[in-house]
Scaffold this motif. Structure first.
Motif, PDB file in Angstrom:
ATOM      1  N   GLU A 192      47.112  44.971  33.964  1.00  0.00           N
ATOM      2  CA  GLU A 192      47.044  45.771  35.190  1.00  0.00           C
ATOM      3  C   GLU A 192      45.693  46.474  35.311  1.00  0.00           C
ATOM      4  OE1 GLU A 192      50.392  48.397  35.074  1.00  0.00           O
ATOM      5  OE2 GLU A 192      51.734  46.918  35.969  1.00  0.00           O
ATOM      6  N   GLU A 193      45.170  46.980  34.207  1.00  0.00           N
ATOM      7  CA  GLU A 193      43.867  47.652  34.243  1.00  0.00           C
ATOM      8  C   GLU A 193      42.753  46.685  34.645  1.00  0.00           C
ATOM      9  OE1 GLU A 193      43.498  49.295  30.338  1.00  0.00           O
ATOM     10  OE2 GLU A 193      44.623  51.106  30.864  1.00  0.00           O
ATOM     11  N   ILE A 194      42.792  45.478  34.100  1.00  0.00           N
ATOM     12  CA  ILE A 194      41.789  44.460  34.458  1.00  0.00           C
ATOM     13  C   ILE A 194      41.930  44.089  35.929  1.00  0.00           C
ATOM     14  CG2 ILE A 194      41.105  42.059  34.085  1.00  0.00           C
ATOM     15  CD1 ILE A 194      41.801  42.496  31.104  1.00  0.00           C
ATOM     16  N   PHE A 195      43.167  43.884  36.376  1.00  0.00           N
ATOM     17  CA  PHE A 195      43.422  43.558  37.774  1.00  0.00           C
ATOM     18  C   PHE A 195      42.892  44.657  38.686  1.00  0.00           C
ATOM     19  CE2 PHE A 195      45.949  43.627  41.626  1.00  0.00           C
ATOM     20  CZ  PHE A 195      45.902  42.308  42.031  1.00  0.00           C
ATOM     21  N   GLU A 196      43.158  45.906  38.342  1.00  0.00           N
ATOM     22  CA  GLU A 196      42.694  47.031  39.154  1.00  0.00           C
ATOM     23  C   GLU A 196      41.172  47.096  39.195  1.00  0.00           C
ATOM     24  OE1 GLU A 196      44.348  49.566  41.087  1.00  0.00           O
ATOM     25  OE2 GLU A 196      45.743  47.888  40.947  1.00  0.00           O
ATOM     26  N   SER A 197      40.535  46.881  38.063  1.00  0.00           N
ATOM     27  CA  SER A 197      39.071  46.920  38.012  1.00  0.00           C
ATOM     28  C   SER A 197      38.461  45.838  38.892  1.00  0.00           C
ATOM     29  CB  SER A 197      38.585  46.748  36.570  1.00  0.00           C
ATOM     30  OG  SER A 197      39.053  47.783  35.761  1.00  0.00           O
ATOM     31  N   ILE A 198      38.984  44.639  38.772  1.00  0.00           N
ATOM     32  CA  ILE A 198      38.475  43.527  39.592  1.00  0.00           C
ATOM     33  C   ILE A 198      38.785  43.773  41.062  1.00  0.00           C
ATOM     34  CG2 ILE A 198      38.756  41.065  40.099  1.00  0.00           C
ATOM     35  CD1 ILE A 198      39.225  40.680  37.047  1.00  0.00           C
ATOM     36  N   GLY A 199      40.010  44.206  41.357  1.00  0.00           N
ATOM     37  CA  GLY A 199      40.413  44.442  42.750  1.00  0.00           C
ATOM     38  C   GLY A 199      39.594  45.539  43.415  1.00  0.00           C
ATOM     39  N   LEU A 200      39.406  46.657  42.734  1.00  0.00           N
ATOM     40  CA  LEU A 200      38.600  47.736  43.319  1.00  0.00           C
ATOM     41  C   LEU A 200      37.149  47.317  43.492  1.00  0.00           C
ATOM     42  CD1 LEU A 200      40.050  50.906  41.562  1.00  0.00           C
ATOM     43  CD2 LEU A 200      40.091  50.383  44.000  1.00  0.00           C
ATOM     44  N   SER A 201      36.625  46.587  42.520  1.00  0.00           N
ATOM     45  CA  SER A 201      35.239  46.101  42.643  1.00  0.00           C
ATOM     46  C   SER A 201      35.102  45.165  43.837  1.00  0.00           C
ATOM     47  CB  SER A 201      34.814  45.373  41.364  1.00  0.00           C
ATOM     48  OG  SER A 201      34.865  46.235  40.267  1.00  0.00           O
ATOM     49  N   LEU A 202      36.036  44.238  43.972  1.00  0.00           N
ATOM     50  CA  LEU A 202      36.016  43.310  45.098  1.00  0.00           C
ATOM     51  C   LEU A 202      36.126  44.057  46.425  1.00  0.00           C
ATOM     52  CD1 LEU A 202      36.064  40.387  46.163  1.00  0.00           C
ATOM     53  CD2 LEU A 202      38.551  40.455  45.903  1.00  0.00           C
ATOM     54  N   LEU A 203      37.001  45.044  46.469  1.00  0.00           N
ATOM     55  CA  LEU A 203      37.181  45.837  47.684  1.00  0.00           C
ATOM     56  C   LEU A 203      35.898  46.557  48.073  1.00  0.00           C
ATOM     57  CD1 LEU A 203      39.487  46.482  49.623  1.00  0.00           C
ATOM     58  CD2 LEU A 203      40.082  48.393  48.162  1.00  0.00           C
ATOM     59  N   ILE A 204      35.243  47.164  47.125  1.00  0.00           N
ATOM     60  CA  ILE A 204      33.997  47.889  47.393  1.00  0.00           C
ATOM     61  C   ILE A 204      32.910  46.925  47.854  1.00  0.00           C
ATOM     62  CG2 ILE A 204      32.118  49.176  46.279  1.00  0.00           C
ATOM     63  CD1 ILE A 204      34.368  50.470  44.529  1.00  0.00           C
ATOM     64  N   ILE A 205      32.791  45.794  47.167  1.00  0.00           N
ATOM     65  CA  ILE A 205      31.767  44.809  47.546  1.00  0.00           C
ATOM     66  C   ILE A 205      32.032  44.259  48.941  1.00  0.00           C
ATOM     67  CG2 ILE A 205      30.905  42.493  47.005  1.00  0.00           C
ATOM     68  CD1 ILE A 205      31.299  43.262  44.008  1.00  0.00           C
ATOM     69  N   LEU A 206      33.277  43.939  49.249  1.00  0.00           N
ATOM     70  CA  LEU A 206      33.615  43.398  50.567  1.00  0.00           C
ATOM     71  C   LEU A 206      33.288  44.373  51.688  1.00  0.00           C
ATOM     72  CD1 LEU A 206      37.044  41.650  49.933  1.00  0.00           C
ATOM     73  CD2 LEU A 206      34.950  40.554  50.727  1.00  0.00           C
ATOM     74  N   VAL A 207      33.748  45.594  51.541  1.00  0.00           N
ATOM     75  CA  VAL A 207      33.558  46.575  52.610  1.00  0.00           C
ATOM     76  C   VAL A 207      32.074  46.923  52.763  1.00  0.00           C
ATOM     77  CG1 VAL A 207      34.086  48.940  53.337  1.00  0.00           C
ATOM     78  CG2 VAL A 207      35.891  47.479  52.419  1.00  0.00           C
TER      79      VAL A 207
END
Length: 166
Positions: A6-21
């Motif tokens: 879950e921690e890895i998923f959250e790190s990747i997901g938040l990073s992707l979200l920031i990069i996308l926006v």
């Protein structure tokens, strides 16, 4: 193990979200259309929210107001935490049940710019709810065990670590 995933998923997901926006905002300034990034960010945000909620419950880092509860003796606090956990379990059962129905209903619906079903976004609710159910059931077992053993030291330990108990 699940917490680490879950921690890895959250790190990747938040990073992707920031990069996308961020990239969509910068490229929009230069006239480049990245309309697909909004849908992908929405999909990512849904999953990050629900998986992050389970992670917050698992690590006792969710938001709460405990000024009143902290004034009670440990045995009473344990009972309050048990009651709250049972309420959470009931709510999460509804989230999983109705979220699953929503996934089935949204199966034919597609994102505006992505060629995938909207069910991939709505599935975050039941999946996250199911993960939270596992976490809440473990907490309920802990609180019942506290009553059986008449030992509430794990409540004091959790407070000392800086997290809420629930």
């Amino acid at each position: 193990m699940l917490e680490h995933v879950e921690e890895i998923f959250e790190s990747i997901g938040l990073s992707l979200l920031i990069i996308l926006v961020f990239s969509a905002a910068v490229l929009r300034f230069f006239g480049v259309d990245m309309s697909w990034s909004t849908d992908l960010a929405q999909l990512t945000f849904a999953w990050v929210c629900f998986i992050g909620a389970d992670l917050a419950i698992r690590k006792n880092r969710h938001m709460g107001v405990d000024m009143l509860v902290n004034r009670f003796p440990l045995k009473v606090r344990n009972g309050i935490y048990l009651f709250n956990s049972i309420l959470m379990l009931c709510f999460l059962a509804f989230v999983v049940y109705y979220g699953t129905n929503l996934c089935v209903t949204n199966f034919q619906r597609k994102f505006n710019t992505l060629p995938i079903s909207y069910s991939f976004a709505t599935a975050s609710g039941p999946v996250g709810g199911l993960l939270m159910i596992f976490t809440v059931v473990a907490n309920i077992r802990k609180y019942i065990g506290n009553f059986i053993k008449k030992d509430y030291t794990n409540l004091v330990k959790a407070e000392a670590e800086g997290g809420d108990i629930l």
